[in-house]
Write a protein that holds these residues in place. Structure first.
Motif, PDB file in Angstrom:
ATOM      1  N   VAL A  18       0.867  -1.186   0.000  1.00  0.00           N
ATOM      2  CA  VAL A  18       0.000   0.000   0.000  1.00  0.00           C
ATOM      3  C   VAL A  18       0.897   1.228   0.000  1.00  0.00           C
ATOM      4  O   VAL A  18       2.041   1.177   0.445  1.00  0.00           O
ATOM      5  CB  VAL A  18      -0.936   0.067   1.242  1.00  0.00           C
ATOM      6  N   THR A  25      -0.771   5.139  -0.741  1.00  0.00           N
ATOM      7  CA  THR A  25      -1.732   6.159  -0.293  1.00  0.00           C
ATOM      8  C   THR A  25      -3.171   5.674  -0.404  1.00  0.00           C
ATOM      9  O   THR A  25      -4.100   6.468  -0.264  1.00  0.00           O
ATOM     10  CB  THR A  25      -1.562   7.445  -1.122  1.00  0.00           C
ATOM     11  N   ILE A  73      -4.961   3.704   1.550  1.00  0.00           N
ATOM     12  CA  ILE A  73      -5.693   3.749   2.817  1.00  0.00           C
ATOM     13  C   ILE A  73      -4.926   4.650   3.775  1.00  0.00           C
ATOM     14  O   ILE A  73      -3.723   4.876   3.604  1.00  0.00           O
ATOM     15  CB  ILE A  73      -5.875   2.343   3.434  1.00  0.00           C
ATOM     16  N   PHE A  95      -2.614   6.290   6.514  1.00  0.00           N
ATOM     17  CA  PHE A  95      -1.366   5.763   7.063  1.00  0.00           C
ATOM     18  C   PHE A  95      -1.493   5.362   8.528  1.00  0.00           C
ATOM     19  O   PHE A  95      -0.705   4.565   9.024  1.00  0.00           O
ATOM     20  CB  PHE A  95      -0.242   6.796   6.904  1.00  0.00           C
ATOM     21  N   SER A 109      -4.120   3.868   9.783  1.00  0.00           N
ATOM     22  CA  SER A 109      -5.086   2.776   9.866  1.00  0.00           C
ATOM     23  C   SER A 109      -4.394   1.496  10.337  1.00  0.00           C
ATOM     24  O   SER A 109      -3.265   1.202   9.924  1.00  0.00           O
ATOM     25  CB  SER A 109      -5.726   2.531   8.500  1.00  0.00           C
ATOM     26  N   TYR A 164      -3.248  -0.512   7.414  1.00  0.00           N
ATOM     27  CA  TYR A 164      -2.038   0.021   6.780  1.00  0.00           C
ATOM     28  C   TYR A 164      -0.804  -0.468   7.531  1.00  0.00           C
ATOM     29  O   TYR A 164       0.145  -0.992   6.934  1.00  0.00           O
ATOM     30  CB  TYR A 164      -2.103   1.545   6.785  1.00  0.00           C
ATOM     31  N   ASN A 165      -0.826  -0.317   8.837  1.00  0.00           N
ATOM     32  CA  ASN A 165       0.315  -0.734   9.651  1.00  0.00           C
ATOM     33  C   ASN A 165       0.550  -2.231   9.566  1.00  0.00           C
ATOM     34  O   ASN A 165       1.695  -2.692   9.509  1.00  0.00           O
ATOM     35  CB  ASN A 165       0.096  -0.319  11.110  1.00  0.00           C
TER      36      ASN A 165
END
Length: 250
Positions: free
Chosen positions: A68, A70, A72, A74, A76, A79-80
């Motif tokens: 990923v 952009t 979702i 950063f 979230s 995302y992590n």
């Protein structure tokens, strides 16, 4: 025959102009058998573009494609989680190469220890395999040289900010420092612009896009269209601190 001990070398590439790569990084890149670099899926990748024409014939390339970027937020959990799994996976792959006696050169724009993606591999691998890091000129240094104006004078305080910060935090830091370097602009540029205006700094701000690279653009941020949000860009505000007066009599 004894097996050669493998290792990882991260080569800092500097701000983008291949002529600004250090002699040491240049030598390592040109002789590398395994070259790894980060990129967005389907793209060449900025690091790979910088070293175009430098790789040795037969060098094996390892394109580490972010799951990923952009798509979702950063901050979230998804995302992590996706990035943690990505770094875990590539750390394991590089570990296997090193265990087999291979030397792997990892490319990193700017300086690897200054907001570089390689840091996430470094913390996973540094206690497992030999890792060497070659410093590079940070991208912001190339950008403020592109403006032709010194970034700091005398006692100026330089603050490095991320455009991802909440607007109120940006305003607070902008108002408390003489010189500013604002990274991760892109889609965050409207927030950065509003914060600079609120801090009374907008008229002094510069937008530098693709600093030191082909297509470089240097412009006053106040003159840039509000909808223009380039990805490879940084915002700078120069300090005006203490200095000897030019032409002053003794």
């Amino acid at each position: 025959m004894a097996q050669t001990q493998g290792r990882i070398i991260c080569a800092g590439l500097g701000p983008g102009d291949p002529d600004l790569i250090s002699v040491r990084s240049d030598r390592v890149i040109r002789s590398g058998r395994h070259i790894a670099y980060f990129r967005k899926a389907g793209r060449q990748g900025q690091a790979r573009r910088i070293v175009e024409g430098m790789l040795a014939p037969g060098a094996v390339e390892h394109a580490m494609e972010y799951p990923v970027t952009t798509e979702i937020p950063f901050d979230s959990p998804d995302y992590n989680r996706a990035l943690a799994e990505f770094y875990d996976d590539w750390a394991a792959r590089l570990h296997r190469l090193v265990a087999a006696g291979e030397e792997v050169v990892v490319l990193c724009e700017g300086d690897p220890f200054f907001y570089g993606s390689f840091m996430h591999l470094y913390v996973r691998l540094k206690d497992l395999v030999p890792v060497e890091v070659i410093p590079g000129i940070p991208g912001m240094v190339g950008c403020w040289n592109a403006t032709g104006v010194p970034i700091t004078w005398g006692d100026d305080i330089l603050t490095v900010l991320m455009g991802t910060l909440p607007e109120a935090e940006l305003v607070r830091h902008m108002a408390g420092s003489e010189a500013l370097a604002i990274m991760k602009t892109g889609r965050n540029l409207p927030r950065v612009r509003r914060a600079l205006a609120a801090a009374g700094r907008l008229q002094d701000a510069w937008l530098i896009e693709r600093g030191t690279m082909p297509g470089q653009r240097v412009a006053k941020l106040a003159d840039v269209d509000a909808e223009d949000c380039p990805y490879f860009a940084i915002v700078l505000v120069h300090g005006h601190g203490r200095r000897p007066v030019v032409g002053a009599e003794e």
